[in-house]
Scaffold this motif. Sequence first.
Motif, PDB file in Angstrom:
ATOM      1  N   LEU A 212       0.639  -1.190  -0.272  1.00  0.00           N
ATOM      2  CA  LEU A 212       0.382  -0.408  -0.050  1.00  0.00           C
ATOM      3  C   LEU A 212       0.842   1.349  -0.405  1.00  0.00           C
ATOM      4  N   ARG A 213       2.164   1.327   0.692  1.00  0.00           N
ATOM      5  CA  ARG A 213       2.770   2.727   0.327  1.00  0.00           C
ATOM      6  C   ARG A 213       3.155   3.262  -0.788  1.00  0.00           C
ATOM      7  N   PRO A 214       3.435   2.510  -1.503  1.00  0.00           N
ATOM      8  CA  PRO A 214       3.051   3.460  -3.036  1.00  0.00           C
ATOM      9  C   PRO A 214       2.118   3.554  -3.368  1.00  0.00           C
ATOM     10  N   LEU A 215       0.877   3.741  -3.337  1.00  0.00           N
ATOM     11  CA  LEU A 215       0.016   3.743  -2.865  1.00  0.00           C
ATOM     12  C   LEU A 215      -0.872   5.312  -2.986  1.00  0.00           C
ATOM     13  N   VAL A 216      -0.528   5.317  -1.869  1.00  0.00           N
ATOM     14  CA  VAL A 216      -0.992   5.504  -0.514  1.00  0.00           C
ATOM     15  C   VAL A 216      -1.467   6.933  -1.679  1.00  0.00           C
ATOM     16  N   ASP A 217      -0.656   8.068  -2.220  1.00  0.00           N
ATOM     17  CA  ASP A 217      -0.630   8.558  -3.520  1.00  0.00           C
ATOM     18  C   ASP A 217      -2.120   8.509  -4.438  1.00  0.00           C
ATOM     19  N   ALA A 218      -1.989   7.433  -4.481  1.00  0.00           N
ATOM     20  CA  ALA A 218      -1.975   6.972  -6.217  1.00  0.00           C
ATOM     21  C   ALA A 218      -3.782   7.271  -6.542  1.00  0.00           C
ATOM     22  N   ARG A 219      -4.298   7.251  -7.386  1.00  0.00           N
ATOM     23  CA  ARG A 219      -6.121   8.493  -7.647  1.00  0.00           C
ATOM     24  C   ARG A 219      -6.896   6.943  -6.840  1.00  0.00           C
ATOM     25  N   PRO A 220      -7.845   7.893  -6.641  1.00  0.00           N
ATOM     26  CA  PRO A 220      -8.211   6.447  -5.529  1.00  0.00           C
ATOM     27  C   PRO A 220      -9.076   5.600  -6.203  1.00  0.00           C
ATOM     28  N   ALA A 221      -9.390   4.123  -5.639  1.00  0.00           N
ATOM     29  CA  ALA A 221     -10.183   3.700  -6.685  1.00  0.00           C
ATOM     30  C   ALA A 221     -10.774   2.182  -5.281  1.00  0.00           C
ATOM     31  N   PRO A 222     -12.086   1.624  -5.928  1.00  0.00           N
ATOM     32  CA  PRO A 222     -12.766   0.900  -5.174  1.00  0.00           C
ATOM     33  C   PRO A 222     -11.425   0.455  -4.222  1.00  0.00           C
ATOM     34  N   TYR A 223     -11.051  -0.892  -4.146  1.00  0.00           N
ATOM     35  CA  TYR A 223     -10.225  -1.316  -4.072  1.00  0.00           C
ATOM     36  C   TYR A 223      -8.848  -0.874  -2.635  1.00  0.00           C
ATOM     37  N   LEU A 224      -8.105  -0.029  -3.400  1.00  0.00           N
ATOM     38  CA  LEU A 224      -7.287   0.685  -2.715  1.00  0.00           C
ATOM     39  C   LEU A 224      -8.210   1.678  -1.280  1.00  0.00           C
ATOM     40  N   LEU A 225      -9.331   2.529  -1.355  1.00  0.00           N
ATOM     41  CA  LEU A 225     -10.037   3.123  -0.398  1.00  0.00           C
ATOM     42  C   LEU A 225     -10.219   1.963   0.642  1.00  0.00           C
ATOM     43  N   GLN A 226     -10.926   1.033   0.150  1.00  0.00           N
ATOM     44  CA  GLN A 226     -11.307  -0.734   1.063  1.00  0.00           C
ATOM     45  C   GLN A 226      -9.749  -0.589   2.003  1.00  0.00           C
ATOM     46  N   TYR A 251     -14.680   6.559   3.605  1.00  0.00           N
ATOM     47  CA  TYR A 251     -15.923   6.153   3.010  1.00  0.00           C
ATOM     48  C   TYR A 251     -17.029   6.851   2.516  1.00  0.00           C
ATOM     49  N   ASP A 252     -15.788   8.036   2.770  1.00  0.00           N
ATOM     50  CA  ASP A 252     -17.043   9.221   1.713  1.00  0.00           C
ATOM     51  C   ASP A 252     -16.369   8.944   0.580  1.00  0.00           C
ATOM     52  N   GLU A 253     -15.186   9.351   0.481  1.00  0.00           N
ATOM     53  CA  GLU A 253     -14.557   9.112  -1.481  1.00  0.00           C
ATOM     54  C   GLU A 253     -14.878   7.532  -1.988  1.00  0.00           C
ATOM     55  N   LEU A 254     -15.237   6.358  -1.034  1.00  0.00           N
ATOM     56  CA  LEU A 254     -15.551   4.819  -1.740  1.00  0.00           C
ATOM     57  C   LEU A 254     -16.999   5.559  -1.960  1.00  0.00           C
ATOM     58  N   LEU A 255     -18.202   6.549  -1.445  1.00  0.00           N
ATOM     59  CA  LEU A 255     -19.228   6.515  -1.442  1.00  0.00           C
ATOM     60  C   LEU A 255     -19.059   7.208  -2.860  1.00  0.00           C
ATOM     61  N   ALA A 256     -18.851   8.363  -2.805  1.00  0.00           N
ATOM     62  CA  ALA A 256     -18.454   9.083  -3.952  1.00  0.00           C
ATOM     63  C   ALA A 256     -17.572   8.582  -5.630  1.00  0.00           C
ATOM     64  N   LEU A 257     -16.846   7.258  -5.708  1.00  0.00           N
ATOM     65  CA  LEU A 257     -16.418   6.997  -6.636  1.00  0.00           C
ATOM     66  C   LEU A 257     -17.023   5.325  -6.532  1.00  0.00           C
ATOM     67  N   ALA A 258     -18.230   4.780  -6.026  1.00  0.00           N
ATOM     68  CA  ALA A 258     -19.304   3.347  -6.141  1.00  0.00           C
ATOM     69  C   ALA A 258     -19.681   3.241  -4.784  1.00  0.00           C
ATOM     70  N   ASP A 259     -21.044   4.365  -5.087  1.00  0.00           N
ATOM     71  CA  ASP A 259     -22.362   4.466  -4.042  1.00  0.00           C
ATOM     72  C   ASP A 259     -22.814   2.961  -3.706  1.00  0.00           C
ATOM     73  N   SER A 260     -22.915   2.243  -2.771  1.00  0.00           N
ATOM     74  CA  SER A 260     -23.702   0.942  -3.162  1.00  0.00           C
ATOM     75  C   SER A 260     -24.569   0.938  -1.005  1.00  0.00           C
ATOM     76  N   PRO A 261     -24.917  -0.289  -0.766  1.00  0.00           N
ATOM     77  CA  PRO A 261     -25.824  -0.233  -0.065  1.00  0.00           C
ATOM     78  C   PRO A 261     -24.829  -0.941   1.331  1.00  0.00           C
ATOM     79  N   VAL A 262     -23.182  -1.604   0.354  1.00  0.00           N
ATOM     80  CA  VAL A 262     -22.864  -1.732   1.505  1.00  0.00           C
ATOM     81  C   VAL A 262     -21.945  -1.278   2.176  1.00  0.00           C
ATOM     82  N   VAL A 263     -21.652   0.109   1.627  1.00  0.00           N
ATOM     83  CA  VAL A 263     -20.576   0.573   1.545  1.00  0.00           C
ATOM     84  C   VAL A 263     -21.387   2.084   2.084  1.00  0.00           C
ATOM     85  N   ARG A 264     -22.877   2.018   2.222  1.00  0.00           N
ATOM     86  CA  ARG A 264     -23.133   3.097   3.569  1.00  0.00           C
ATOM     87  C   ARG A 264     -23.164   2.075   4.810  1.00  0.00           C
TER      88      ARG A 264
END
Length: 338
Positions: A212-226, A251-264
């Motif tokens: 994860l260390r090289p990815l911390v500043d990467a573009r947000p994506a669902p698996y990365l945020l989880q 989770y707020d970032e994740l909702l912006a990318l992929a809103d779903s009942p599970v994320v909520r």
Amino acid sequence: MLDRLRAEAVAARRLPLLEVDAAVQEGAGRVMADAGEVVVDERLRLVLLCAHPRLSREAAAALTLRLVLGVATEDVARLFLVPTATMAARLTRARKRLADARFVVPPPAELAARVDVVADVAYLAFTAGYAPGSGADVLRTDVAAEAVRLVRVLRSVLPDGPWPELDALLALMLLQHARRDARVEDGRLVLLPDQDRSRWHHHEILEALDLLRPLVDARPAPYLLQALVAAEHAVAVSAEATAWDRIVDRYDELLALADSPVVRLNRAVAVAERSGPAAGLAALDGVALRGHRLPAVRAELLARSGRVEEARLAYDAALALCANEAESTHLRTRRGEL
């Protein structure tokens, strides 16, 4: 005569699977990547073959889970948040669409296009093992471990280049899987706040953090945020030390990318830990999710709020929907403590 007709019908339905098996055997040793790696893992070959371009991403994932990894249709339906009958019909249609398909191992140029499907399959298979929707087990370690292995093998055969979401997926799986021994005690489910953190597999956590260390500043994506959410739990020295503010932000970032009942639902749990059960209940407003986990979370938050009768009703609703024996036992115990 009827028996013969039924047998022939079954054989016709099985034909695509037999062709897959034959293609796997004939294609053993075929080069799969520009760098010259050879896929010798037959399970990965089958997953790649079922990720046929003729199928939608969802249909390919569902078909692979059922036919290659052996996940029950009922559990596949839960993963896709649909009724079992609906999933059974989808699987039947997917098999028919592949009935006359020519199964070949994808060449290197097409391999990358199937990575997302294989990642989805691995993620869903891991979920089926980590939180089985039915049966007696708290978790199915073999299924979860197979999902982790699939991602490792896939990463080893891909062409050179950055695969950030695949690395993030592997990190997410490792962070969750590292807690496997602490999640069960005498056959009982042990929730994260109550787990003995000394029983976590810390070498797997360290491997995940390195990914994860090289990815911390990467573009947000669902698996990365989880994965970053899971990392917050992994690095906290205790449940009380968990950085819930950062988790809610993820989770707020994740909702912006992929809103779903599970994320909520997961966000509401984090909000409750950060701001109290009333805030968590407010975050659940409007969430609609099949299965027992939504009423179970609502019951827990109602109990923490002192709304005992409402909590009992919510626990009863969760128990009526829960098909996993270990989780049912946990819910009955929590209801009995009210």
